[in-house]
Scaffold this motif. Structure first.
Motif, short mmCIF file in Angstrom:
data_model
loop_
_atom_site.label_atom_id
_atom_site.label_comp_id
_atom_site.label_asym_id
_atom_site.label_seq_id
_atom_site.Cartn_x
_atom_site.Cartn_y
_atom_site.Cartn_z
N TYR A 287 0.84 -1.21 0.00
CA TYR A 287 0.00 0.00 0.00
C TYR A 287 0.87 1.26 0.00
CZ TYR A 287 -4.17 2.74 1.07
OH TYR A 287 -5.22 3.64 1.00
N ASP A 288 1.93 1.25 0.82
CA ASP A 288 2.84 2.40 0.87
C ASP A 288 3.49 2.65 -0.49
OD1 ASP A 288 2.19 2.50 3.50
OD2 ASP A 288 4.09 1.72 4.26
N LEU A 289 3.94 1.57 -1.14
CA LEU A 289 4.61 1.72 -2.43
C LEU A 289 3.69 2.34 -3.48
CD1 LEU A 289 6.99 1.21 -4.38
CD2 LEU A 289 6.06 -1.10 -4.74
N ILE A 290 2.45 1.89 -3.55
CA ILE A 290 1.52 2.43 -4.55
C ILE A 290 1.20 3.89 -4.25
CG2 ILE A 290 -0.83 2.24 -5.42
CD1 ILE A 290 -0.60 -0.73 -5.26
N CYS A 291 1.06 4.24 -2.97
CA CYS A 291 0.80 5.65 -2.62
C CYS A 291 1.98 6.54 -3.01
CB CYS A 291 0.52 5.76 -1.12
SG CYS A 291 -1.04 5.05 -0.60
N LEU A 292 3.20 6.09 -2.75
CA LEU A 292 4.38 6.87 -3.12
C LEU A 292 4.50 6.99 -4.64
CD1 LEU A 292 7.02 5.42 -0.62
CD2 LEU A 292 5.84 7.62 -0.46
N THR A 293 4.24 5.90 -5.35
CA THR A 293 4.33 5.93 -6.81
C THR A 293 3.30 6.88 -7.41
OG1 THR A 293 5.10 3.63 -6.78
CG2 THR A 293 4.33 4.50 -8.88
N ASP A 294 2.08 6.87 -6.89
CA ASP A 294 1.04 7.76 -7.40
C ASP A 294 1.41 9.23 -7.17
OD1 ASP A 294 -0.31 5.56 -8.18
OD2 ASP A 294 -1.89 5.67 -6.67
N GLN A 295 2.00 9.53 -6.01
CA GLN A 295 2.42 10.91 -5.75
C GLN A 295 3.52 11.34 -6.72
OE1 GLN A 295 2.85 12.06 -1.44
NE2 GLN A 295 2.37 9.91 -1.07
N ILE A 296 4.47 10.45 -6.98
CA ILE A 296 5.57 10.77 -7.91
C ILE A 296 5.02 10.96 -9.32
CG2 ILE A 296 7.69 9.89 -8.94
CD1 ILE A 296 8.29 8.51 -6.27
N ALA A 297 4.07 10.12 -9.72
CA ALA A 297 3.46 10.25 -11.04
C ALA A 297 2.72 11.58 -11.18
CB ALA A 297 2.51 9.09 -11.30
N GLU A 298 2.05 12.00 -10.12
CA GLU A 298 1.36 13.30 -10.15
C GLU A 298 2.36 14.45 -10.25
OE1 GLU A 298 -1.83 15.83 -10.32
OE2 GLU A 298 -1.79 13.64 -10.43
N TYR A 299 3.49 14.31 -9.56
CA TYR A 299 4.54 15.32 -9.68
C TYR A 299 5.07 15.39 -11.11
CZ TYR A 299 9.48 16.55 -10.03
OH TYR A 299 10.67 17.05 -10.47
#
Length: 445
Positions: free
Chosen positions: A290-302
């Motif tokens: 769950y943590d990995l997907i949340c971090l990846t989504d934030q980076i993709a939004e950036y």
């Protein structure tokens, strides 16, 4: 003034921020050095990030995390190949990036300059990461068509999703292949498909491969971060940046070794490429997936917002320089060489490669000649030695046939040429055989 694409020469690595945050149980970025040198870091407070999502987005996030966890457990026990791990990652972790029309992800090579130890000869080499994540360049038809939302009854403003003219593929190609600008925008020189990558992914199938995966992303980071550094330079004077804000560029990296994952932030620090680890975890646990997907989504939004805007803003001076020095094909002097910086590097690299190949062929020919000479000389010595033995044994009265000494008791026997079967013995002098039995006693008459 055109730039010659060359990776950062030095690399620095840091894990202190991750260890400090784990030691003190902190859910903030205060312990990371990147917090002072980067414009963005993903929020490690996953609970706070989840509260900002809608109920539909939360359900989708839960399903993706559960799918990632189940696939990772199954792949771990099945001991699947590296390609299976990569396929699961593209759908479970990078699936949202694949669906964003502003971003692109693909397994794509990148070229880089490598100098000899003495710094004289230059060669162009190539490596292929498992996934390169960058921005999309638009064709002329896509620019005219714009972004179209396929959701029924959607009332959201999608103006930020529209293609930008600065990201025109044709304009980028013209600028890249023009001598007065020659800015490299893609990992493959002279192309404009995945432009200005913002993340790199490297995968291995076992835990033992994590160090190898990190070494590979370190090299890719030095190359792609140098590409962003070239973009941020002033095209009129490449020794200067366009602004103070231009110095704050960055990118991210992902590594996976089986179910073990790592997330890194990359940025320039004191003239070197600095790689800092910001997260590690085993995705066979639901909370870590769950943590990995949340971090990846934030980076993709950036990447789709801040990074894209940074690239568009800094491309404008380069486009202006290209328009300023643009000439039609008929205005060129046919006797003048019109090559960009990266084309000149490729030409020198090709010449050096051909020169090394010729030297290798000459050296190989010399070795073959020497080996043949030594082999012939060895055979000559062997023949001479046999001839000397034969001459010596003939003087002793011992015949020699094909270099083999014949025993003394058969010295009066000469051998004919060997044919089928055993050689025949041909007596040189008639031999009187002794009769059988005891000799008869002669009596006098």
């Amino acid at each position: 003034m055109p730039l010659v694409p060359e990776p950062f020469r030095s690399l620095s690595i840091s894990r202190q921020g991750l260890f400090s945050s784990q030691l003190y149980g902190s859910n903030s970025n205060d312990y990371f050095l990147a917090n002072s040198f980067c414009n963005f870091l993903p929020n490690p407070n996953i609970r706070g990030y989840r509260e900002r999502l809608t109920e539909k987005e939360r359900d989708d996030l839960d399903q993706r995390a559960d799918k990632l966890k189940r696939n990772s457990v199954q792949s771990y026990f099945d001991e699947v190949s590296e390609s299976t791990w990569e396929a699961d990652v593209r759908s479970d972790v990078f699936g949202k990036i694949r669906d964003d029309s502003r971003l692109r992800i693909d397994k794509r090579p990148y070229q880089f300059v490598e100098r000899d130890e003495d710094g004289g000869n230059v060669s162009v080499k190539k490596r292929i990461p498992d996934a390169t994540l960058g921005l999309r360049a638009y064709s002329e038809s896509q620019l005219k068509k714009g972004f179209e939302c396929t959701a029924e009854g959607c009332t959201i403003d999608h103006s930020i999703m529209n293609p930008h003219e600065a990201l025109s593929q044709q304009k980028l190609l013209n600028m890249t292949n023009q001598r007065q600008s020659g800015l490299v925008v893609d990992g493959v020189w002279g192309k404009a498909d995945i432009i200005f990558p913002w993340a790199i992914y490297e995968a291995k199938k076992t835990h033992a491969g994590m160090q190898k995966a990190e070494d590979q992303i370190y090299h890719a980071c030095k190359t792609y971060l140098a590409m962003l550094d070239d973009l941020a330079r002033d095209p009129e004077d490449v020794t200067q940046y366009q602004s103070e804000e231009s110095k704050r560029f960055q990118m991210f990296c992902f590594t996976s070794s089986g179910p073990l994952w790592g997330v890194y932030v990359v940025y320039p620090f004191i003239g070197s490429c600095h790689v800092e680890t910001i997260w590690e975890g085993n995705v066979t646990e639901f909370s870590r997936a769950y943590d990995l997907i949340c971090l990846t989504d934030q980076i993709a939004e950036y990447a789709a917002t801040q990074h894209r805007n940074f690239v568009i803003k800094h491309l404008k001076p380069w486009h202006d320089r290209h328009d300023k020095f643009f000439k039609s094909f008929h205005e060129y002097d046919p006797d003048e060489i019109h090559l960009t910086g990266w084309e000149l590097v490729q030409c020198h690299s090709k010449d050096n490669t051909n020169k090394k190949a010729d030297e290798k062929k000459v050296m190989k020919h010399r070795v073959e000649v020497i080996e043949k000479f030594l082999s012939d000389r060895k055979h000559q010595k062997r023949r001479l030695r046999n001839d000397q033995k034969q001459t010596k044994n003939i003087r002793r009265g011992t015949p020699v046939q094909d270099g083999v000494m014949i025993p003394a008791k058969t010295a009066d026997v000469r051998l004919t040429k060997r044919g089928r079967g055993r050689p025949k013995k041909v007596p040189s002098v008639p031999i009187v055989k002794r009769g059988r039995g005891r000799p008869r006693k002669i009596t006098s008459v």
